[in-house]
Write a protein that holds these residues in place. Structure first.
Motif, short mmCIF file in Angstrom:
data_model
loop_
_atom_site.label_atom_id
_atom_site.label_comp_id
_atom_site.label_asym_id
_atom_site.label_seq_id
_atom_site.Cartn_x
_atom_site.Cartn_y
_atom_site.Cartn_z
N UNK A 1 7.10 -4.56 -9.56
CA UNK A 1 6.23 -5.52 -8.89
C UNK A 1 5.55 -4.91 -7.67
N UNK A 2 6.13 -3.85 -7.14
CA UNK A 2 5.54 -3.17 -6.00
C UNK A 2 4.74 -1.96 -6.43
N UNK A 3 5.23 -1.25 -7.42
CA UNK A 3 4.58 -0.02 -7.87
C UNK A 3 4.57 0.01 -9.40
N UNK B 1 1.77 -4.98 11.93
CA UNK B 1 0.48 -4.59 11.35
C UNK B 1 -0.08 -5.69 10.46
N UNK B 2 -1.40 -5.80 10.47
CA UNK B 2 -2.16 -6.57 9.50
C UNK B 2 -3.25 -5.63 9.00
N UNK B 3 -3.28 -5.37 7.71
CA UNK B 3 -4.27 -4.43 7.21
C UNK B 3 -4.54 -4.65 5.73
N UNK B 4 -5.68 -4.18 5.26
CA UNK B 4 -5.95 -4.27 3.82
C UNK B 4 -4.90 -3.48 3.05
N UNK B 5 -4.58 -3.93 1.87
CA UNK B 5 -3.65 -3.19 1.02
C UNK B 5 -4.40 -1.98 0.48
N UNK B 6 -3.98 -0.79 0.88
CA UNK B 6 -4.74 0.42 0.58
C UNK B 6 -5.03 0.59 -0.89
N UNK B 7 -4.05 0.28 -1.73
CA UNK B 7 -4.26 0.47 -3.16
C UNK B 7 -4.15 -0.83 -3.94
N UNK B 8 -4.29 -1.93 -3.23
CA UNK B 8 -4.30 -3.21 -3.92
C UNK B 8 -5.68 -3.54 -4.43
N UNK B 9 -5.80 -4.66 -5.12
CA UNK B 9 -7.08 -5.08 -5.65
C UNK B 9 -7.95 -5.69 -4.56
N UNK B 10 -9.10 -6.20 -4.98
CA UNK B 10 -10.07 -6.77 -4.04
C UNK B 10 -9.43 -7.91 -3.25
N UNK B 11 -9.55 -7.85 -1.93
CA UNK B 11 -9.06 -8.93 -1.09
C UNK B 11 -7.58 -8.91 -0.80
N UNK C 1 -4.12 4.28 -8.45
CA UNK C 1 -4.41 2.94 -7.97
C UNK C 1 -3.56 1.94 -8.74
N UNK C 2 -2.64 1.24 -8.05
CA UNK C 2 -1.75 0.30 -8.75
C UNK C 2 -2.50 -0.75 -9.56
N UNK C 3 -3.68 -1.17 -9.08
CA UNK C 3 -4.43 -2.18 -9.82
C UNK C 3 -5.28 -1.56 -10.92
N UNK C 4 -5.18 -0.24 -11.07
CA UNK C 4 -5.86 0.51 -12.12
C UNK C 4 -7.38 0.30 -12.10
N UNK C 5 -7.90 0.18 -10.89
CA UNK C 5 -9.36 0.03 -10.76
C UNK C 5 -10.06 1.27 -11.28
#
Length: 416
Positions: free
Chosen positions: A164-166, A348-358, A190-194
């Motif tokens: 679920x994490x990786x 920290x609050x930051x975008x998920x580096x390898x997550x999907x959009x948003x 990229x975990x979301x396989x973009x």
């Protein structure tokens, strides 16, 4: 001068410091992997499995380049003896250099050509690393390898992370005849396989705690390049031979000798376990938060809950790691604060580096004076890599901090 010696001598003049190739771990990178392993982010976003892992992953700069050369004539690997114990090192060995890292890698790689070589040695930052673009005539592929000294968090590096994490296609672990632990993981950049870039990792932790980790991609660079082949070039057996070769004995022993692991006094408390951690985490949830799912990774120091405040699912994760003082400086920098009881806190609050959009990642990371690390992090989806289920996670940063600093976790710290 023989061709191999000329290659090494010229390479020593041509190469520059790699900088980003396996940089020290920072708190955000450690969390990105999902199951905080507290390991220097070697890059290391290591995929890490464990807030940070993971697999956290080696960032390699493949620009700049050295002309093509031939690697591993005949493709015969060095003897598959395992990574040496630091005690085997000479009392005053000459520092293993970047050119020697290149020469060592050439001995164990299958036949093929290399370009874009970069390397650093034991006495350079960030330590012994080598990276290049390898081509076995089936498509150019980025390859990198790093050697690290002993660390209290090393065993987490060879624990398959929670999917679920990786996300990954395959992950296996084994114990080699000398007691070394090996993990081979076949996943994605990229975990979301973009993008279709695959990342395969071979990680070996020697009995003394030192680590040899190799990474390979099915593209000429870690990111930003079109894939050049269906899969990375080295299969499971070749990855094992690469990281377990005796050519890494010298840099491994030297790193452990130059950066000795801080002795950890025996603890009178029990080791963390996922079920107990999860029960404790549930008890600390703020009012109005409903648990809709849960799970525990292979590592007992990690667990997660799926929670919902009525506005969408949030993945809430925690790692409770005793005896982490040896990576304190890597995790808590100038942006951290020290609480009255001596606990260091980083938020920290930051975008998920390898997550999907948003996708975003919020975290509260703490370390007590005795080295007990508690890091709580959440993402705005059921999985770290998406898709998102809401704009922001369910818990506020203050609520995460309250959980991370709770005295309920002190039972896993060292007895005072």
């Amino acid at each position: 001068m023989p061709e191999d010696e000329r290659f090494v001598d010229e390479l020593g003049l041509a190469m520059h410091r790699t900088g980003d190739v396996f940089t020290p771990a920072d708190s955000g990178a450690l969390v990105e992997g999902g199951v905080a392993r507290g390991r220097r982010r070697q890059a290391r976003r290591r995929i890490a499995a464990v807030a940070g892992s993971v697999l956290a992953a080696g960032a390699a700069a493949f620009g700049g380049a050295y002309g093509a050369g031939i690697v591993g004539a005949g493709g015969t690997p060095a003897a598959a003896s395992r990574a040496a114990d630091p005690s085997l090192a000479s009392a005053t060995p000459a520092a293993f250099t970047g050119p020697q890292m290149v020469a060592a890698m050439r001995k164990v790689m299958p036949a093929g050509s290399i370009t874009g070589v970069e390397a650093t040695g034991v006495d350079e930052r960030p330590g012994p690393t080598v990276s290049f673009v390898y081509d076995d005539h089936k498509g150019p592929s980025a390859v990198s390898l790093a050697v690290e000294g002993a660390s209290a968090a090393a065993r987490d590096r060879v624990t398959c992370p929670d999917k679920g994490a990786v996300p990954y296609d395959d992950c296996t672990t084994s114990t080699l005849p000398d007691g070394s632990r090996l993990m081979i993981m076949k996943g994605y950049e990229y975990p979301d396989r973009r993008e279709k870039t695959k990342l395969w990792t071979g990680t070996l932790v020697a009995p003394g705690g030192g680590t040899v980790e190799a990474r390979e991609w099915n593209a000429p660079s870690e990111k930003g390049s079109q894939i050049s082949r269906a899969e990375p070039p080295l299969d499971t057996e070749q990855l094992e031979k690469l990281v377990s070769s005796d050519v890494w004995h010298a840099p491994l022993a030297q790193m452990s000798a130059r950066h000795p692991r801080t002795p950890v006094p025996p603890s009178a408390t029990q080791a963390p376990d996922g079920d107990t951690l999860r029960k404790t985490l549930r008890a600390l949830l703020p009012p109005g938060i409903k648990v809709t799912g849960q799970g525990t990774g292979d590592d007992g120091e990690y667990t997660y809950l799926l929670v919902d405040d009525g506005r969408g699912v949030t993945r809430l994760e925690i790692n409770v790691q005793p005896n982490m003082s040896d990576v304190r400086d890597q995790l808590f920098g100038s942006d951290s604060t020290t609480l009255p009881d001596g606990t260091q806190l980083s938020r920290r609050k930051e975008p998920s580096e390898k997550g999907g959009a948003g996708m975003v990642m919020w975290q509260a990371d703490t370390m007590r004076p005795d080295g007990l690390r508690v890091v709580v992090f959440e993402s705005n989806g059921a999985q770290q890599y998406g898709p998102k289920t809401r704009t922001t996670p369910a818990l506020t940063l203050d609520q995460l901090t309250k959980i991370a600093t709770s005295k309920q976790w002190l039972k896993w710290g060292r007895a005072s």
